[in-house]
Design an enzyme around this catalytic site. Structure first.
Site, PDB file in Angstrom:
ATOM      1  N   LYS A 119      -0.224  26.511 -33.650  1.00 17.42           N
ATOM      2  CA  LYS A 119       1.026  26.776 -32.923  1.00 17.42           C
ATOM      3  C   LYS A 119       1.822  27.909 -33.558  1.00 17.42           C
ATOM      4  O   LYS A 119       2.580  28.592 -32.876  1.00 17.42           O
ATOM      5  CB  LYS A 119       1.906  25.534 -32.904  1.00 17.42           C
ATOM      6  CG  LYS A 119       1.233  24.280 -32.431  1.00 17.42           C
ATOM      7  CD  LYS A 119       0.988  24.294 -30.959  1.00 17.42           C
ATOM      8  CE  LYS A 119       0.254  23.047 -30.536  1.00 17.42           C
ATOM      9  NZ  LYS A 119       0.020  22.958 -29.116  1.00 17.42           N
TER      10      LYS A 119
HETATM   11  C1  LIG Z   1      -4.076  20.427 -33.761  1.00 17.09           C
HETATM   12  C2  LIG Z   1      -4.096  20.576 -32.285  1.00 17.09           C
HETATM   13  N1  LIG Z   1      -5.277  20.748 -31.673  1.00 17.09           N
HETATM   14  C3  LIG Z   1      -5.356  20.865 -30.347  1.00 17.09           C
HETATM   15  C4  LIG Z   1      -4.233  20.785 -29.539  1.00 17.09           C
HETATM   16  C5  LIG Z   1      -4.387  20.946 -28.063  1.00 17.09           C
HETATM   17  O1  LIG Z   1      -3.993  22.231 -27.651  1.00 17.09           O
HETATM   18  P1  LIG Z   1      -3.468  22.472 -26.177  1.00 17.09           P
HETATM   19  O2  LIG Z   1      -2.329  21.548 -25.980  1.00 17.09           O
HETATM   20  O3  LIG Z   1      -3.064  23.897 -26.156  1.00 17.09           O
HETATM   21  O4  LIG Z   1      -4.590  22.145 -25.261  1.00 17.09           O
HETATM   22  C6  LIG Z   1      -2.984  20.593 -30.138  1.00 17.09           C
HETATM   23  C7  LIG Z   1      -1.728  20.498 -29.365  1.00 17.09           C
HETATM   24  O5  LIG Z   1      -1.436  21.207 -28.491  1.00 17.09           O
HETATM   25  C8  LIG Z   1      -2.913  20.517 -31.537  1.00 17.09           C
HETATM   26  O6  LIG Z   1      -1.735  20.376 -32.140  1.00 17.09           O
HETATM   27  N1  LIG Z   2      -0.212  19.213 -28.914  1.00 18.27           N
HETATM   28  C1  LIG Z   2       1.107  19.725 -28.930  1.00 18.27           C
HETATM   29  C2  LIG Z   2       1.902  19.320 -27.721  1.00 18.27           C
HETATM   30  C3  LIG Z   2       1.933  20.263 -26.588  1.00 18.27           C
HETATM   31  O1  LIG Z   2       1.466  21.495 -26.788  1.00 18.27           O
HETATM   32  P1  LIG Z   2       2.156  22.852 -26.310  1.00 18.27           P
HETATM   33  O2  LIG Z   2       1.157  23.849 -26.730  1.00 18.27           O
HETATM   34  O3  LIG Z   2       2.376  22.794 -24.865  1.00 18.27           O
HETATM   35  O4  LIG Z   2       3.468  23.026 -27.030  1.00 18.27           O
HETATM   36  C4  LIG Z   2       1.783  19.293 -30.215  1.00 18.27           C
HETATM   37  O5  LIG Z   2       1.081  19.071 -31.189  1.00 18.27           O
HETATM   38  O6  LIG Z   2       2.985  19.173 -30.286  1.00 18.27           O
END
Ligand SMILES: Cc1ncc(COP(=O)(O)O)c(C=O)c1O
Ligand SMILES: N[C@@H](CCOP(=O)(O)O)C(=O)O
Length: 480
Positions: A119
């Protein structure tokens, strides 16, 4: 570049407008009016660029309202060795032997930033660009976000000390790892508010959308978004797909495949954006955990969101999501940017009814889009962490393990399989310990973080309670 809504609103304004508004006024998600493409010659010319300058080239066609020099500076201030602990920013590390043609298994390291999850890659940029745009406009922003564990800390670390920004972050009470909770709840800064909601991540995300749907309240309290519903998040995440591809030094047009641990569908959608821009991505592999709504769709053709009481608590908790926001953007593109069709589908989703595309022309478009999928369980996760550690001496986190497991099933001879490392193992000590019998290393700055005093409040899953909290803690705009 102008932006439109997946549900039909035509003129959402410029990049800076959609950056600040987060969600479109009709409840849809912002999309560029068209997707610019890159030529093979352009791609080749980008190979030698620094991460920041590559980010500039990829993002520039979508950000036409910030002067070139300013955008370059913002990106250079964001993607520094200091923040990401590596001169490459997102190193691409082979796991074992790679063929002379580049074929093999790779880990794309996206989690070396401040909060130890992917992120940070977009959120650090958001911190810079929010400040820039708000300063230029003389405005303030109250960010309302939802997290299943990683978005929260990444957003809060990126917004720390930003005078024009407050963050109200909703998290599912008791469903994050101890480390994730400590990262967020130990922050004592006055512009950070952590609310633990009695519910799951989807409840938190629904609360965010419900507050945004109240146009008067949103305007009065300058409500903004940092989840991947915000277009800027997706755009900034597309950059590392280009970076990884270019690092492979493949001959022009040769494909690479990507395996992406998925939940809210933002990360893999960013890969799809890169593919639609012309990056030679073959397969985009959606790796689900036990909450396998997305895998059900890509393997069977029906998208059926999972109600909150059926979202499982798993050992890859950040992916415990039953309703993937960015799937709306994908459906919009699959429908050929038909907002009426998208709205129809999303109305069904909103009422927890299945959207069945199998046997329709839209299913052909899904098949042609390059998406594949798979699921992983707790036992798979432990085994994969152990195998990767024993075979390559590399510790991976449980989410990355989901991606590696599913990605391996789709490997093609001579084609690189790039698995996205979405968090570091230090965030999930318990599971990693169970897999390999040892505690993963953590950066010294996090030593003892679980013991730090915590500042957070538990609230029920209720929109009015949330609005009351915002009204009591944040300043409303004076009526014009
Ligand atoms: C460590 C981790 N892996 C995978 C994901 C999944 O990614 P996305 O929500 O973009 O599909 C998240 C949260 O979004 C995450 O925090
Ligand atoms: N998995 C995320 C939650 C949502 O993801 P986002 O990419 O839409 O912000 C988290 O770990 O908080």
């Amino acid at each position: 570049m102008k932006y439109v809504s997946t549900r039909g609103a035509r003129d959402l304004g410029s990049f800076s407008d959609v950056l600040l508004s987060g969600l479109a006024p009709d409840g849809g998600l912002a999309m560029p009016e068209s997707i610019p493409t890159v030529t093979p010659a352009q791609l080749e010319a980008w190979r030698a660029l620094s991460y920041a300058d590559l980010a500039y080239e990829v993002m520039r066609p979508f950000i036409t309202d910030i002067p070139e020099g300013d955008l370059r500076r913002l990106l250079r201030d964001t993607y520094t060795e200091d923040a990401f602990h590596s001169p490459e920013i997102t190193p691409l590390t082979p796991l074992g032997e790679t063929g002379p043609d580049g074929g093999g298994l790779y880990l794309l390291e996206l989690s070396n930033g401040p909060s130890l999850a992917f992120k940070d890659m977009a959120m650090q940029f958001l911190g810079q660009v929010f400040e820039y745009v708000l300063e230029a406009r003389g405005e303030r922003l109250n960010i309302l976000g939802a997290t299943s564990g990683d978005t929260g800390s990444a957003a809060e670390y990126a917004m720390l000390g930003k005078a024009r920004v407050n963050v109200v972050m909703l998290s599912p009470h008791g469903r994050m790892s101890a480390f994730q909770q400590a990262q967020m709840f130990s922050l004592q800064e006055e512009n950070i508010f952590n609310l633990a909601v009695e519910g799951v991540f989807d409840d938190c995300q629904d609360l965010v959308k419900a507050v945004n749907a109240d146009a008067d309240f949103k305007a009065r309290y300058d409500i903004g978004a940092v989840n991947s519903i915000n277009w800027a998040r997706v755009l900034a995440q597309a950059v590392y797909y280009f970076r990884a591809y270019l690092a492979l030094n493949l001959p022009a047009g040769a494909e690479a495949d990507f395996s992406v641990p998925s939940g809210n569908f933002g990360n893999v959608f960013a890969g799809y954006l890169a593919k639609r821009m012309g990056l030679p991505i073959g397969q985009l592999i959606v790796a689900s955990n036990e909450n396998d709504v997305l895998h059900d769709f890509f393997s069977g053709g029906t998208y059926h969101v999972r109600p909150a009481d059926r979202v499982a608590v798993t050992s890859s908790p950040s992916m415990d999501i039953g309703k993937a926001s960015n799937f709306e953007r994908y459906l919009y593109l699959i429908a050929g940017a038909d907002a009426v069709q998208t709205r129809g589908w999303w109305d069904e989703v909103g009422q927890s009814r299945p959207v069945a595309l199998h046997g329709t022309p839209h299913w052909d478009a899904v098949q042609a889009s390059g998406f594949r999928s798979g699921r992983s369980t707790h036992a798979d996760r432990l085994r994969t962490i152990r195998t990767i550690f024993d075979t390559y001496g590399r510790l991976i986190d449980p989410h990355t393990a989901d991606g590696v497991l599913v990605g391996q099933a789709y490997r093609r001879p001579g084609v690189p399989m790039i698995c996205l490392e979405t968090a570091l193992p230090a965030k999930f000590e318990e599971t990693v310990q169970a897999a390999v019998g040892q505690t993963p290393e953590r950066p010294a700055r996090f030593d003892g973080i679980e013991q730090a005093p915590k500042r957070f409040q538990v609230i029920p899953n209720d929109v009015q309670t949330l609005k009351d909290f915002i009204a009591a803690n944040l300043t409303a705009k004076e009526p014009a």
